[in-house]
Scaffold this motif. Sequence first.
Motif, PDB file in Angstrom:
ATOM      1  N   ALA A 125      45.347  42.585  40.519  1.00  0.00           N
ATOM      2  CA  ALA A 125      46.021  41.302  40.722  1.00  0.00           C
ATOM      3  C   ALA A 125      46.332  40.633  39.388  1.00  0.00           C
ATOM      4  N   GLY A 126      47.570  40.181  39.254  1.00  0.00           N
ATOM      5  CA  GLY A 126      47.983  39.474  38.051  1.00  0.00           C
ATOM      6  C   GLY A 126      48.387  40.360  36.906  1.00  0.00           C
ATOM      7  N   GLU A 127      48.295  41.670  37.067  1.00  0.00           N
ATOM      8  CA  GLU A 127      48.681  42.602  36.011  1.00  0.00           C
ATOM      9  C   GLU A 127      49.880  43.431  36.456  1.00  0.00           C
ATOM     10  N   PRO A 128      50.670  43.952  35.504  1.00  0.00           N
ATOM     11  CA  PRO A 128      51.842  44.751  35.881  1.00  0.00           C
ATOM     12  C   PRO A 128      51.449  45.985  36.689  1.00  0.00           C
ATOM     13  N   LEU A 387      59.592  50.124  39.504  1.00  0.00           N
ATOM     14  CA  LEU A 387      59.762  48.704  39.811  1.00  0.00           C
ATOM     15  C   LEU A 387      58.480  47.973  39.397  1.00  0.00           C
ATOM     16  N   PRO A 388      58.384  47.614  38.108  1.00  0.00           N
ATOM     17  CA  PRO A 388      57.182  46.927  37.632  1.00  0.00           C
ATOM     18  C   PRO A 388      57.138  45.486  38.159  1.00  0.00           C
ATOM     19  N   VAL A 389      56.001  45.111  38.734  1.00  0.00           N
ATOM     20  CA  VAL A 389      55.830  43.749  39.239  1.00  0.00           C
ATOM     21  C   VAL A 389      54.491  43.203  38.763  1.00  0.00           C
ATOM     22  N   LEU A 390      54.376  41.895  38.816  1.00  0.00           N
ATOM     23  CA  LEU A 390      53.094  41.234  38.656  1.00  0.00           C
ATOM     24  C   LEU A 390      52.603  40.901  40.053  1.00  0.00           C
ATOM     25  N   ALA A 391      51.534  41.541  40.467  1.00  0.00           N
ATOM     26  CA  ALA A 391      51.040  41.404  41.833  1.00  0.00           C
ATOM     27  C   ALA A 391      50.111  40.195  41.917  1.00  0.00           C
ATOM     28  N   SER A 392      50.685  39.036  41.806  1.00  0.00           N
ATOM     29  CA  SER A 392      49.893  37.812  41.776  1.00  0.00           C
ATOM     30  C   SER A 392      49.533  37.350  43.184  1.00  0.00           C
ATOM     31  N   THR A 393      48.302  36.845  43.335  1.00  0.00           N
ATOM     32  CA  THR A 393      47.861  36.334  44.635  1.00  0.00           C
ATOM     33  C   THR A 393      48.258  34.892  44.840  1.00  0.00           C
ATOM     34  N   ARG A 394      48.916  34.277  43.870  1.00  0.00           N
ATOM     35  CA  ARG A 394      49.350  32.883  44.032  1.00  0.00           C
ATOM     36  C   ARG A 394      50.501  32.556  43.101  1.00  0.00           C
TER      37      ARG A 394
END
Length: 394
Positions: A125-128, A387-394
Amino acid sequence: MTDPTQEPRTRQDPSPDSPAMRSTCPVRPAPGSGERPGYLVTGYAEAREALADSRLSKDTAVFFAGKGSRRRLHPAVAHTMLAADPPRHTRLRRLVTKAFTTGAVAELRPFIARVTGELLDPWPAGEPFDVVAGLAVPLPVIVICELLGIPPHDRPQVQRWSGQLFAAGRPDVVDAASHAMAEYMTGLIAAKRRDPGDSLLDRLVAARDGDDHLSEDELVSLAVLLLVAGHETTTHTLGNALLALLQDPAALGRLVADPDGVPAALDELLRFDSAVSTATFRFTTEPVTLGGTDIPAGVPVLVAIGAANRDPVRFPDPDRLDLARDASAHLAFGHGIHRCVGAPLARAETEIALRALLTRFPGIRLAVPPDELKWRPTRLVRGLESLPVLASTR
């Protein structure tokens, strides 16, 4: 003949023609060379008509007979159900349709959801994180391999061969992969004859159509087609759909607030960026008039599904993602007797994966600028390399 729908610009833009061009020139000669240059169909009404027209044959064996091609595709790959006309196509399709009905896919949903959860669990979470490598590729591979009864230890290699079958501009790679895949499936079918199970492939081995068994060539061909078609396009469908949402904050916010709205949004996401940019090969068996254009007999017809789905005559303001739009008539899964038999499974996998992503990571966002994303140089299909994303929980 070159395929103008596979130029680099088109891989970034599913419909590079202007709306005016799509409306006023829905059928036109395709750029290219050769004895019989083909025609490109970009209008929605014309594409739908072409996809259902029995005068447009898909029998590649007939079209290329005697042409002395240097290609060395394995027959099981070159002459699949996709490259057949009735009555052969009708017979083969009947044998596999039951595995992909809405009811049959409903039974698979718990398995799809479990695999999705297992793939998402390690996400930092929160990392690429790369959605393509981490979810869009493995999920449909695991599901279709499970359905066909392909052992887990063989799945990575099978997936590599499948990807190589779409290597645009590298016929040697495509041909080699076709033989490797066919040889593998031949061995797997032999193993299932010795030790039968209850997978779809086992059922096809034992299948009858009236009093007629499937031939060995038909078995291998169906196995290869189901494997490749069962995951390659779904991988791109999921990646393209998520990218469309990530580039539209309003649409993304709508589904983050209501993940149960994902099923209703799927048609618009499929329309907006179809994983299949160009339908598989067709040619005219007699003169055909399409969209006011006279097409002679014996020439290829390329149906540009991505462009047809952006036709402003059928879908007003087509280049805008509108989750409230009724896009149920899109052509992402084709139309007519060759409409994708695995469409219910592809929809289920995409829906379950998107819902899980947006529920777990409501703050998900792109980790790189959109213009840095790379598209795969593939034939027919359109999808991202990563498809790089930041998987943020908020």
